[in-house]
Design a protein around this motif. Structure first.
Motif, mmCIF file in Angstrom:
data_model
loop_
_atom_site.group_PDB
_atom_site.id
_atom_site.type_symbol
_atom_site.label_atom_id
_atom_site.label_comp_id
_atom_site.label_asym_id
_atom_site.label_seq_id
_atom_site.Cartn_x
_atom_site.Cartn_y
_atom_site.Cartn_z
ATOM 1 N N LEU A 88 0.830 -1.199 0.000
ATOM 2 C CA LEU A 88 0.000 0.000 0.000
ATOM 3 C C LEU A 88 0.866 1.251 0.000
ATOM 4 C CD1 LEU A 88 -2.750 1.303 0.010
ATOM 5 C CD2 LEU A 88 -2.856 0.993 2.493
ATOM 6 N N VAL A 132 -9.290 2.174 -7.964
ATOM 7 C CA VAL A 132 -9.794 2.259 -6.593
ATOM 8 C C VAL A 132 -9.886 0.870 -5.971
ATOM 9 C CG1 VAL A 132 -11.822 2.835 -5.188
ATOM 10 C CG2 VAL A 132 -11.007 4.436 -6.936
ATOM 11 N N PHE A 135 -6.511 -0.304 -4.738
ATOM 12 C CA PHE A 135 -6.152 0.324 -3.467
ATOM 13 C C PHE A 135 -6.962 -0.296 -2.321
ATOM 14 C CE2 PHE A 135 -3.771 3.382 -5.800
ATOM 15 C CZ PHE A 135 -3.008 4.101 -4.898
ATOM 16 N N ALA A 136 -8.248 -0.548 -2.547
ATOM 17 C CA ALA A 136 -9.089 -1.141 -1.506
ATOM 18 C C ALA A 136 -8.594 -2.540 -1.136
ATOM 19 C CB ALA A 136 -10.544 -1.182 -1.969
ATOM 20 N N LEU A 139 -5.518 -2.080 0.983
ATOM 21 C CA LEU A 139 -5.883 -1.631 2.320
ATOM 22 C C LEU A 139 -6.485 -2.779 3.122
ATOM 23 C CD1 LEU A 139 -7.533 1.744 3.137
ATOM 24 C CD2 LEU A 139 -8.351 -0.316 4.250
ATOM 25 N N HIS A 152 -13.289 -0.450 4.253
ATOM 26 C CA HIS A 152 -12.223 -0.532 3.254
ATOM 27 C C HIS A 152 -12.435 0.471 2.124
ATOM 28 C CE1 HIS A 152 -11.326 -4.925 4.591
ATOM 29 N NE2 HIS A 152 -10.671 -4.045 5.323
ATOM 30 N N LYS A 153 -13.631 0.523 1.555
ATOM 31 C CA LYS A 153 -13.895 1.457 0.453
ATOM 32 C C LYS A 153 -13.900 2.909 0.943
ATOM 33 C CE LYS A 153 -15.148 2.569 -3.792
ATOM 34 N NZ LYS A 153 -16.426 2.063 -4.337
ATOM 35 N N THR A 156 -10.406 4.017 1.486
ATOM 36 C CA THR A 156 -9.726 4.177 0.199
ATOM 37 C C THR A 156 -10.067 5.529 -0.411
ATOM 38 O OG1 THR A 156 -9.732 1.788 -0.218
ATOM 39 C CG2 THR A 156 -9.480 3.234 -2.129
#
Length: 220
Positions: A88, A132, A135-136, A139, A152-153, A156
């Motif tokens: 990340l 996105v 990245f989620a 994470l 999580h979203k 993000t």
């Protein structure tokens, strides 16, 4: 028999896209004419149409090329097989640094995407959704667990809120560069204010972005 493209066709086309992105970033998409693009590129208007169909096609190609570059960054980080936190962090660092080299394109994507034809806008947004999602996933690997999954979203999107608008206040000629700020963003996201380390500014240099890029009105 159709005339083939010249050896320098792709390079000239990329130069035109870069110059058009700079003009759109400064004057907006609607405030820029094809005559102005041709003049800035040092070519005639008929020659410009040899490389691009019209102004809308310029916008489409600028936005798609930028999101495709971001997708390649995601792919390259994921291919490295890093542990969760370094993965990340690598995504954060590389995105912030990439934005430093494509401030005009990023401004066009964020401000002028609404002018894209519906089909092309959906292509761009699909690319954005994939970025996105990557990245989620990264994470989620750092903080797994069903009890945390609902965040999580949102987290993000908060992270993108930190990095996507940096171009509006971080001056290219300022004391701190994107490279300086990238680890600050990562430290702040992972550990809060207590984790932030004071960066040692990199030596100043002439920004790669064109001189016509507007100077932000707000500063940190």
């Amino acid at each position: 028999m159709a005339r083939g493209r010249s050896a320098g066709y792709d390079d000239q086309r990329e130069a035109i896209l870069a110059q058009a992105a700079a003009l759109f970033a400064q004057r907006s998409y609607t405030g820029t004419s094809m005559n102005e693009v041709a003049a800035a590129c040092g070519v005639s208007k008929p020659a410009l149409y040899h490389y691009v169909r019209d102004k809308q096609a310029l916008l489409v190609q600028i936005c798609l090329a930028h999101i495709e570059r971001l997708q390649r960054l995601v792919d390259s980080v994921e291919a490295e097989g890093l542990p969760p936190e370094p993965r990340l962090r690598a995504l954060i660092l590389r995105f912030v640094e990439a934005y430093a080299d494509s401030q005009n394109q990023h401004r066009v994507l964020t401000e002028d995407e609404k002018f894209l034809p519906e089909a092309d806008r959906e292509r761009v947004r699909e690319g954005e959704r994939r970025v996105v999602a990557a990245f989620a996933r990264a994470l989620a690997a750092v903080r797994p667990g069903e009890d945390f999954a609902t965040l999580h979203k949102p987290l993000t999107m908060l992270l993108f809120g930190m990095i996507n608008w940096m171009f509006t206040w971080l001056k290219p000629e300022g004391a701190l560069s994107h490279a300086d700020m990238a680890p600050v963003v990562a430290d702040l996201f992972f550990g809060g204010l207590q984790a932030v380390r004071v960066p040692h500014p990199t030596p100043s240099f002439s920004p790669a972005t064109p001189a016509i890029f507007p100077t932000p009105e707000t500063t940190p």
